[in-house]
Scaffold this motif. Structure first.
Motif, PDB file in Angstrom:
ATOM      1  N   PRO A  61       0.652  -1.262  -0.055  1.00 44.47           N
ATOM      2  CA  PRO A  61      -0.006  -0.007  -0.040  1.00 44.47           C
ATOM      3  C   PRO A  61       0.977   1.158   0.229  1.00 44.47           C
ATOM      4  O   PRO A  61       0.337   2.002  -0.686  1.00 44.47           O
ATOM      5  CB  PRO A  61      -0.702  -0.154   1.330  1.00 44.47           C
ATOM      6  CG  PRO A  61      -1.020  -1.545   1.592  1.00 44.47           C
ATOM      7  CD  PRO A  61       0.379  -2.199   1.077  1.00 44.47           C
ATOM      8  N   ASP A  62       1.898   1.285   0.888  1.00 46.27           N
ATOM      9  CA  ASP A  62       2.705   2.543   0.898  1.00 46.27           C
ATOM     10  C   ASP A  62       3.284   2.997  -0.494  1.00 46.27           C
ATOM     11  O   ASP A  62       3.316   4.298  -0.823  1.00 46.27           O
ATOM     12  CB  ASP A  62       3.994   2.358   1.782  1.00 46.27           C
ATOM     13  CG  ASP A  62       3.576   2.997   3.081  1.00 46.27           C
ATOM     14  OD1 ASP A  62       2.320   2.711   3.762  1.00 46.27           O
ATOM     15  OD2 ASP A  62       4.561   3.346   3.810  1.00 46.27           O
ATOM     16  N   VAL A  63       3.412   2.060  -1.525  1.00 42.63           N
ATOM     17  CA  VAL A  63       3.736   2.569  -2.768  1.00 42.63           C
ATOM     18  C   VAL A  63       2.660   2.181  -3.561  1.00 42.63           C
ATOM     19  O   VAL A  63       2.473   3.406  -4.635  1.00 42.63           O
ATOM     20  CB  VAL A  63       5.028   1.758  -3.193  1.00 42.63           C
ATOM     21  CG1 VAL A  63       5.393   1.999  -4.830  1.00 42.63           C
ATOM     22  CG2 VAL A  63       6.240   1.843  -2.450  1.00 42.63           C
ATOM     23  N   ALA A  64       1.787   1.188  -3.644  1.00 44.65           N
ATOM     24  CA  ALA A  64       0.786   1.066  -4.709  1.00 44.65           C
ATOM     25  C   ALA A  64      -0.315   2.061  -4.554  1.00 44.65           C
ATOM     26  O   ALA A  64      -0.885   2.537  -5.368  1.00 44.65           O
ATOM     27  CB  ALA A  64       0.031  -0.370  -4.287  1.00 44.65           C
ATOM     28  N   ASN A  65      -0.677   2.419  -3.040  1.00 40.02           N
ATOM     29  CA  ASN A  65      -1.555   3.554  -2.751  1.00 40.02           C
ATOM     30  C   ASN A  65      -1.217   4.699  -2.289  1.00 40.02           C
ATOM     31  O   ASN A  65      -1.706   5.327  -1.484  1.00 40.02           O
ATOM     32  CB  ASN A  65      -2.685   2.785  -2.045  1.00 40.02           C
ATOM     33  CG  ASN A  65      -3.879   2.176  -2.732  1.00 40.02           C
ATOM     34  OD1 ASN A  65      -3.722   2.573  -4.048  1.00 40.02           O
ATOM     35  ND2 ASN A  65      -4.596   1.425  -2.026  1.00 40.02           N
ATOM     36  N   GLY A  77       2.851   8.144  10.849  1.00 43.03           N
ATOM     37  CA  GLY A  77       3.468   9.271  11.673  1.00 43.03           C
ATOM     38  C   GLY A  77       3.320  10.748  11.038  1.00 43.03           C
ATOM     39  O   GLY A  77       4.037  11.634  11.238  1.00 43.03           O
ATOM     40  N   GLY A  78       2.491  10.771  10.052  1.00 39.72           N
ATOM     41  CA  GLY A  78       2.204  12.252   9.452  1.00 39.72           C
ATOM     42  C   GLY A  78       3.248  12.417   8.278  1.00 39.72           C
ATOM     43  O   GLY A  78       3.122  13.332   7.694  1.00 39.72           O
ATOM     44  N   LEU A  79       4.018  11.436   8.019  1.00 40.08           N
ATOM     45  CA  LEU A  79       5.319  11.679   7.136  1.00 40.08           C
ATOM     46  C   LEU A  79       4.722  10.953   5.743  1.00 40.08           C
ATOM     47  O   LEU A  79       3.651  10.231   5.970  1.00 40.08           O
ATOM     48  CB  LEU A  79       6.505  10.808   7.570  1.00 40.08           C
ATOM     49  CG  LEU A  79       6.915  11.324   8.872  1.00 40.08           C
ATOM     50  CD1 LEU A  79       8.392  10.648   9.299  1.00 40.08           C
ATOM     51  CD2 LEU A  79       7.623  12.847   8.872  1.00 40.08           C
ATOM     52  N   HIS A  80       5.328  11.287   4.551  1.00 37.01           N
ATOM     53  CA  HIS A  80       5.027  10.706   3.376  1.00 37.01           C
ATOM     54  C   HIS A  80       6.586  10.171   2.716  1.00 37.01           C
ATOM     55  O   HIS A  80       6.671  10.705   1.510  1.00 37.01           O
ATOM     56  CB  HIS A  80       4.267  11.554   2.449  1.00 37.01           C
ATOM     57  CG  HIS A  80       3.315  12.317   3.260  1.00 37.01           C
ATOM     58  ND1 HIS A  80       2.058  11.771   3.466  1.00 37.01           N
ATOM     59  CD2 HIS A  80       3.177  13.422   4.001  1.00 37.01           C
ATOM     60  CE1 HIS A  80       1.386  12.341   4.029  1.00 37.01           C
ATOM     61  NE2 HIS A  80       1.954  13.696   4.573  1.00 37.01           N
ATOM     62  N   GLU A  81       7.206   9.395   3.410  1.00 39.63           N
ATOM     63  CA  GLU A  81       8.488   9.096   3.153  1.00 39.63           C
ATOM     64  C   GLU A  81       8.814   7.941   2.336  1.00 39.63           C
ATOM     65  O   GLU A  81       9.765   7.495   1.464  1.00 39.63           O
ATOM     66  CB  GLU A  81       9.586   8.963   4.210  1.00 39.63           C
ATOM     67  CG  GLU A  81       9.302   8.061   5.213  1.00 39.63           C
ATOM     68  CD  GLU A  81      10.048   8.023   6.594  1.00 39.63           C
ATOM     69  OE1 GLU A  81      10.520   8.867   6.852  1.00 39.63           O
ATOM     70  OE2 GLU A  81       9.967   6.999   7.243  1.00 39.63           O
ATOM     71  N   SER A  82       7.531   6.895   2.374  1.00 40.74           N
ATOM     72  CA  SER A  82       7.917   5.413   1.631  1.00 40.74           C
ATOM     73  C   SER A  82       8.102   5.566   0.178  1.00 40.74           C
ATOM     74  O   SER A  82       9.062   5.009  -0.346  1.00 40.74           O
ATOM     75  CB  SER A  82       7.020   4.752   1.960  1.00 40.74           C
ATOM     76  OG  SER A  82       6.570   4.297   3.377  1.00 40.74           O
ATOM     77  N   THR A  83       7.274   6.314  -0.605  1.00 43.66           N
ATOM     78  CA  THR A  83       7.445   6.230  -2.017  1.00 43.66           C
ATOM     79  C   THR A  83       8.744   6.987  -2.630  1.00 43.66           C
ATOM     80  O   THR A  83       9.661   6.727  -3.320  1.00 43.66           O
ATOM     81  CB  THR A  83       6.091   6.846  -2.515  1.00 43.66           C
ATOM     82  OG1 THR A  83       5.111   5.833  -2.425  1.00 43.66           O
ATOM     83  CG2 THR A  83       6.470   6.712  -4.278  1.00 43.66           C
ATOM     84  N   PRO A  84       8.944   8.261  -1.923  1.00 40.30           N
ATOM     85  CA  PRO A  84      10.251   8.770  -2.195  1.00 40.30           C
ATOM     86  C   PRO A  84      11.537   7.844  -1.791  1.00 40.30           C
ATOM     87  O   PRO A  84      12.318   7.931  -2.710  1.00 40.30           O
ATOM     88  CB  PRO A  84      10.350  10.051  -1.107  1.00 40.30           C
ATOM     89  CG  PRO A  84       8.777  10.353  -1.073  1.00 40.30           C
ATOM     90  CD  PRO A  84       8.067   9.131  -0.987  1.00 40.30           C
ATOM     91  N   TYR A  85      11.312   7.259  -0.502  1.00 41.10           N
ATOM     92  CA  TYR A  85      12.593   6.133  -0.462  1.00 41.10           C
ATOM     93  C   TYR A  85      12.830   5.168  -1.597  1.00 41.10           C
ATOM     94  O   TYR A  85      13.737   4.877  -2.097  1.00 41.10           O
ATOM     95  CB  TYR A  85      12.146   5.777   0.787  1.00 41.10           C
ATOM     96  CG  TYR A  85      12.938   6.398   2.193  1.00 41.10           C
ATOM     97  CD1 TYR A  85      14.009   6.675   2.249  1.00 41.10           C
ATOM     98  CD2 TYR A  85      12.124   6.075   3.469  1.00 41.10           C
ATOM     99  CE1 TYR A  85      14.486   7.379   3.592  1.00 41.10           C
ATOM    100  CE2 TYR A  85      12.524   6.410   4.634  1.00 41.10           C
ATOM    101  CZ  TYR A  85      13.702   7.013   4.570  1.00 41.10           C
ATOM    102  OH  TYR A  85      14.448   7.628   5.737  1.00 41.10           O
TER     103      TYR A  85
END
Ligand SMILES: *[C@@H]1O[C@H](CO)[C@@H](O)[C@H](O)[C@H]1NC(C)=O
Ligand SMILES: *[C@@H]1O[C@H](CO)[C@@H](O)[C@H](O)[C@H]1NC(C)=O
Ligand SMILES: *[C@@H]1O[C@H](CO)[C@@H](O)[C@H](O)[C@H]1NC(C)=O
Ligand SMILES: *[C@@H]1O[C@H](CO)[C@@H](O)[C@H](O)[C@H]1NC(C)=O
Ligand SMILES: *[C@@H]1O[C@H](CO)[C@@H](O)[C@H](O)[C@H]1NC(C)=O
Length: 669
Positions: A61-65, A77-85
């Motif tokens: 989900p963190d990348v797919a959605n 945690g209010g962050l949006h780091e997965s897809t950028p990582y």
């Protein structure tokens, strides 16, 4: 020739009247995609691309959605780091493998993110005006994509305006009183590195000036890590009580680059190198583990070999050390950083990934005998009960997203160019090929080797022009250069190693031919740790060796494709010590296979038997389901000794790699 270099020159030549300038580094990075993996490294890169790097967008989900494309995931945690990582590793990997399918996917993601850029310039979801940090890995991905795309690509043309738009909006927010805090402050030099890149490629000098002024402001307002690493506050042992974020492992790993990165703008190369080296030295001295990484089971964790290190801290340390080497003012500093990088790349990185690259643990350990889901009583104080388990996203999802950059950035920096010396630099041995940009007029250079799983390295070169080839000799061979045979153009030559490197002059040639060959015989070496908590370890060249616990894994949860969570247990006793004069069997070298670092004594590329000393159970109790502190052993005559199998550390998920030693060992060493 790329505009990048031309503009570095332009910035410099206008320096007299300018308030800020970028100084050209001694060694230049080659654009992403120019260095290609070969041999076992190609297998490993392909394995990774075919596993999670290409599958995360299909089911995780963190990348797919991702919230970056309007979905409802990637918001922890209010962050949006997965897809950028993920993009930060997927972009270079796709380019290195010329994997069109993966390249199309990452480009579709980047296009989607740029389509959603706000008119103010903000990139990504806007849920917290001060969450600049989640954009930093996205900017890192944009830099690499800008390097990798052909100059006529329409996507490439969008990247510079998108980045400048974001920098402008970030500056307006800071002007408006939004603070530079938390991760955005601690990790600022990753963003500054991207600002420097874009300042080097913008067409208009006033834009570059504006960017450098912004970078200067960030440098000033962000956490000053040079004080931290040089202060009595820096922890000399495992952090206890309520830790603070300056004691956080990943923050520290990222902070190592601060001095080196800033030197490009300050021009204070020696000071920058000293800062980065001090940072790494402090982390290693007080928290270093035999695999080359420092312990940080969330926060700095001292020397006990049962304390863990988060996978993110491994890949971030590697990226920091790459920049520390590239931006160093001299070979001595570069060699120090490269020696550390090599240990991480061949031990700590694969030692924290399953052989098939479909799973990883959140924490790896020098010593452990199990890696289970839901361990209620565990030795690490601050992470959750799944942290040792190999899985899709055990404990927390950051490493599932962030590990992709590990091998990709390692590959990208297996060569540098030194345009002043007209030299190609080969900083670490691993199978790879490159076509140079400047030196040798587009020389084609290939390193053919199984290293570190072999004892021979050859350089094949074809080049329109003559050039220098500068090759780093690994630390273990510099310690005993007499064991190294060196052939130059087929003729045996004495080695002249200076500050870690040899330099040879390659004449022009229209045919690819072997210009240099190194060969040696590596024997197991016992290294007594300066930290008594860590006893001694066995190395074979750069490879840390670990006791084979005959691990067995059992699937506890399956996800889509081959993703799964695993319980790993040993089927062999772990309480063994190194006797005072350990006897080793013949080293077995195997050609790495489709899974280069398989967790299996019959397929691991490097295996050696050692005669070890059995430690009675009561002398080495376990503690919180992990091996307790190494026992002090006195005498050994008549004690039970047995031949046991040692594997490359990377071929194990659980292992003993820091061994107790009998007192006699400490006396003779
Ligand atoms: C993505 O979100 C949609 C809509 O909520 C949902 O149907 C789908 O299962 C999600 N996909 C993944 C991989 O999480
Ligand atoms: C870009 O240039 C390459 C070769 O110069 C060509 O093959 C390709 O079709 C061009 N692409 C676009 C989008 O113009
Ligand atoms: C650390 O602090 C000392 C004393 O203030 C100083 O001399 C030294 O240069 C500092 N080291 C670095 C790397 O900045
Ligand atoms: C290994 O497995 C066998 C069979 O399951 C078991 O009897 C034995 O006790 C195990 N040995 C160790 C050291 O775990
Ligand atoms: C290594 O030791 C194991 C016992 O632990 C033994 O079964 C194996 O045959 C040994 N291998 C070699 C190559 O001697």
């Amino acid at each position: 020739m790329r505009e990048r270099s031309a503009l570095c020159f332009l910035l410099l030549s206008g320096a007299a009247a300018s308030p800020a300038q970028l100084h050209a580094p001694r060694w230049q990075r080659l654009p992403t995609g120019v260095v290609k993996p070969r041999g076992w490294l190609l297998q490993q890169a392909q394995l990774q691309a075919d596993a999670l790097t290409s599958h995360l967008p299909l089911f995780w989900p963190d990348v797919a959605n991702t919230s970056w494309l309007g979905g409802d995931s990637d918001i922890s945690g209010g962050l949006h780091e997965s897809t950028p990582y993920w993009l930060n590793g997927a972009v270079p990997l796709a380019a290195q493998l010329e994997d069109k399918q993966l390249a199309d996917v990452v480009q579709r993601y980047v296009e989607g993110c740029l389509d959603r850029q706000s008119s103010s310039g903000w990139l990504g979801p806007d849920t917290d005006p001060s969450d600049f940090w989640s954009r930093y890995p996205f900017l890192l991905a944009l830099v690499q994509l800008h390097e990798a795309l052909p100059s006529n690509s329409s996507l490439r043309a969008r990247l510079v305006p998108a980045a400048l738009g974001f920098f402008g909006e970030m500056e307006r927010r800071l002007d408006g009183g939004v603070g530079l805090g938390s991760f955005s402050s601690w990790r600022a030099h990753d963003l500054i590195w991207t600002i420097h890149y874009f300042a080097g490629v913008v067409q208009k000098p006033p834009d570059a000036q504006k960017l450098l002024a912004f970078a200067e402001r960030l440098h000033r307002e962000a956490e000053d890590w040079s004080v931290w690493f040089n202060s009595s506050d820096f922890p000399r042992k495992a952090v206890e009580g309520s830790p603070t974020q300056v004691q956080h492992g990943v923050n520290n790993a990222m902070a190592v680059k601060r001095g080196a990165v800033w030197a490009r703008q300050s021009g204070q190369w020696a000071q920058g190198a000293a800062e980065s080296q001090l940072a790494w030295d402090m982390l290693s001295l007080y928290h270093g583990q035999p695999s080359g990484v420092f312990s940080a089971d969330e926060f700095l964790a001292g020397k006990m070999p049962s304390r863990g290190t988060e996978l993110c801290a491994v890949v971030e340390s590697m990226w920091s050390l790459i920049l520390t080497a590239q931006l160093s003012p001299d070979d001595q500093h570069a060699t120090a950083a490269l020696d550390s990088l090599e240990l991480l790349a061949f031990n700590a990185l694969p030692g924290s990934l399953a052989g098939d690259l479909w799973s990883h643990p959140y924490l790896q350990f020098a010593n452990s005998y199990q890696a289970l889901q839901g361990e209620k009583d565990h030795v690490w104080p601050n992470d959750g009960p799944d942290s040792a388990m190999y899985g899709l996203a055990p404990n927390y999802e950051c490493c599932t997203a962030n590990f992709h950059q590990g091998y990709a950035k390692f590959i990208a920096h297996l060569f540098f160019e030194d345009p002043v010396m007209m030299a190609l630099v080969s900083p670490i041995w691993a199978p790879a090929a490159v076509t140079t940009e400047f030196v040798g007029g587009g020389a084609e250079v290939e390193i053919r080797t199984n290293y570190p799983f072999g004892q021979e390295v050859s350089y094949y070169v074809k080049s329109p022009l003559a050039f220098g080839l500068k090759i780093r000799i690994p630390a273990f061979l510099r310690e005993s250069p007499e064991s190294l045979q060196f052939l130059f153009m087929g003729m045996e030559q004495p080695l002249k190693i200076q500050d870690g490197f040899i330099f040879i002059w390659i004449t022009a040639s229209t045919e690819s031919r072997e210009v240099a060959r190194f060969s040696w015989r590596a024997e197991p070496q016992v290294r007594v740790s300066p930290a008594p908590e860590q006893g001694a370890s066995v190395f074979l060249g750069p490879l840390l060796m670990a006791l084979d616990l005959k691990e067995d894994r059992e699937c506890v949860k399956s996800y889509e494709f081959l993703a799964a969570d695993w319980n790993t247990r040993g089927n062999s006793s772990w309480r063994w010590a190194l006797p005072s004069s350990p006897r080793f069997g013949e080293v077995q070298w195997r050609q790495p296979g489709r899974i280069p670092v398989k967790h299996d004594a019959t397929a691991c590329p490097v295996v050696v038997n050692a005669t070890l000393l059995k430690v009675p159970d009561n002398l080495w109790p376990s503690q919180h389901n992990a091996p307790g502190p190494l026992p002090e052993l006195f005498g050994e005559a008549g004690e039970h000794q047995e031949e046991r199998v040692l594997l490359a550390y990377a071929c194990s998920a659980i292992r003993i790699s820091a061994f107790p030693t009998s007192k006699q060992v400490l006396l003779v060493s």
